[in-house]
Design a protein around this motif. Structure first.
Motif, PDB file in Angstrom:
ATOM      1  N   GLY A  91       7.412  -5.237   4.238  1.00 53.39           N
ATOM      2  CA  GLY A  91       8.117  -6.582   3.346  1.00 53.39           C
ATOM      3  C   GLY A  91       9.064  -6.615   2.143  1.00 53.39           C
ATOM      4  N   ASN A 126       2.136  -5.248   3.806  1.00 51.02           N
ATOM      5  CA  ASN A 126       2.630  -5.459   4.232  1.00 51.02           C
ATOM      6  C   ASN A 126       3.778  -4.836   3.722  1.00 51.02           C
ATOM      7  OD1 ASN A 126       5.445  -6.045   5.043  1.00 51.02           O
ATOM      8  ND2 ASN A 126       5.239  -8.522   4.747  1.00 51.02           N
ATOM      9  N   GLU A 152      -1.502  -7.195  -0.735  1.00 54.82           N
ATOM     10  CA  GLU A 152      -0.229  -8.181  -0.154  1.00 54.82           C
ATOM     11  C   GLU A 152       0.811  -6.908  -0.045  1.00 54.82           C
ATOM     12  OE1 GLU A 152       1.510 -11.925   0.138  1.00 54.82           O
ATOM     13  OE2 GLU A 152       2.589 -11.179  -0.709  1.00 54.82           O
ATOM     14  N   SER A 153       0.706  -6.071  -0.971  1.00 51.43           N
ATOM     15  CA  SER A 153       2.039  -4.971  -1.156  1.00 51.43           C
ATOM     16  C   SER A 153       1.457  -4.273   0.652  1.00 51.43           C
ATOM     17  CB  SER A 153       2.187  -4.533  -1.960  1.00 51.43           C
ATOM     18  OG  SER A 153       2.069  -3.874  -2.976  1.00 51.43           O
TER      19      SER A 153
END
Ligand SMILES: NC(=O)c1ccc[n+]([C@@H]2O[C@H](COP(=O)([O-])OP(=O)(O)OC[C@H]3O[C@@H](n4cnc5c(N)ncnc54)[C@H](O)[C@@H]3O)[C@@H](O)[C@H]2O)c1
Length: 335
Positions: free
Chosen positions: A88, A85, A81-82
């Motif tokens: 974020g 994004n 996920e990192s």
């Protein structure tokens, strides 16, 4: 003793809160529930909100002026996920942590314990790393953790502020009383994947079998989350002594691992010993970003915090298995 635990409705934070309660302390939980679970904070002092909400931090300290220290676990933690994004992740883990530390300084809380990660370390010959070993964070997630380590160190040099960073290796298992455990639906760690494969009667993929380790599979340091939780309590209790006896700085880093490297093949073997039969498994190429691995030299935490892990790998596996059985009904998850 009252301790503010950010992320206290998540896997590690909730376990720390249980250990605090068992030792007669009072955790004050701050969690947005973006990933944490309400079930883990029932019967606990709980503030639902964001670590970046400085008014909320001030209100918590107004309600509990006797908070002795803050354990900062709140973060987003998923590597893929990192990578997808990073903005974020920098917002969630860096920007919001800066706001939190600013607020903590405003309310005069100068004892902070920060959850960091062993995934900061570069791969070294022999795979054993101490706190001075070279760093090479391999994902946006781990780079956000390094950013915060550096910021904390700078803050302690400039302001009336002290901090301990704890670099966790690979947390597994669950609270022995099964009050909480891994709550994320999409599990990504090796033992969780093994339990998932075993439960769903699927193959477990041993990803990467040509690393320069003793059997070719990746090597890690699996630390029981309950031992990890107890290390935080030691860090709180020994906080002042660390800075009077062991360093002239106001910032100190500790590795939290067992000191034993375990390869993926060895982890699978230990799991099979616990359940009493082989699981379905298949060899596969490494995933993007995978590394051979590392295990801790925890000597500094042993000596300075008086912390020694007590659980065997098998005990942690057994509790992990029991937790995954319980969490289906407790949290309403499919697995
Ligand atoms: N799980 C691991 O393998 C591992 C390894 C090394 C370090 N860590 C670190 O340990 C800490 C806890 O990890 P975990 O496994 O318990 O993760 P988790 O996702 O279970 O818990 C994190 C908690 O933080 C909360 N949170 C996130 N952002 C927040 C915000 N802005 N405000 C308030 N609450 C917020 C989430 O709701 C969640 O309850 C993290 O800082 C992580 O980087 C974890």
């Amino acid at each position: 003793m009252k301790v503010l635990v950010t992320g206290g409705a998540g896997y590690i934070g909730s376990t720390i809160c249980s250990a605090l309660l068992d030792q007669g302390h009072t955790p004050i939980v701050l969690d947005s529930l973006i990933r944490g679970r309400q079930e883990f904070v029932q019967d606990r002092i709980f503030y639902q909100g964001d670590i970046a909400d400085q008014d909320l931090i001030k209100r918590i300290f107004k309600d509990h002026p006797d908070i002795y220290a803050t354990i900062h676990c709140a973060a987003l933690i998923l590597v893929p996920e990192s990578t997808a994004n990073p903005l974020g992740y920098y917002r969630a883990n860096v920007q919001k942590s800066l706001d939190l530390f600013d607020a903590l300084m405003q309310v005069g809380c100068d004892r902070v314990i920060f959850s960091s990660t062993a995934s900061l370390y570069d791969v070294v010959e022999g795979f054993s790393v101490d706190e001075a070993s070279p760093l090479k964070p391999s994902s946006p997630y781990s780079r956000t953790k390094l950013c915060m380590e550096l910021a904390l160190e700078d803050f302690t040099r400039a302001y009336d502020f002290r901090a301990i960073t704890l670099r966790y290796f690979n947390p597994i298992g669950a609270d022995p009383k099964l009050r909480s455990g891994q709550q994320l639906e999409r599990v990504s760690h090796a033992l969780d994947k093994i339990i998932e494969a075993h439960t769903l009667r699927q193959n477990f993929y041993i990803t990467g079998t040509e690393w320069p380790t003793r059997d070719g599979s990746g090597i890690r340091d699996y630390i029981h989350v309950w031992d990890l939780a107890k290390a935080h309590i030691k860090a709180v209790l020994e906080f002042d002594r660390v800075f009077s006896e062991y360093t002239t700085e106001k910032y100190r880093v500790y590795n939290l691992g067992t000191g034993n490297g375990t390869t993926v093949f060895e982890l699978v073997q230990a799991f099979e010993n616990v359940i009493g039969h082989p699981i379905k498994k298949e060899l596969a190429p490494p995933r993007p970003g995978d590394v051979a691995g590392a295990y801790a030299n925890p000597a500094r935490a042993n000596t300075e915090l008086g912390w020694y892990p007590e659980s065997s790998l098998e005990t942690a596996i057994e509790l992990g298995l029991k937790w995954f059985e319980k969490r289906k009904a407790f949290l309403g998850l499919t697995f």
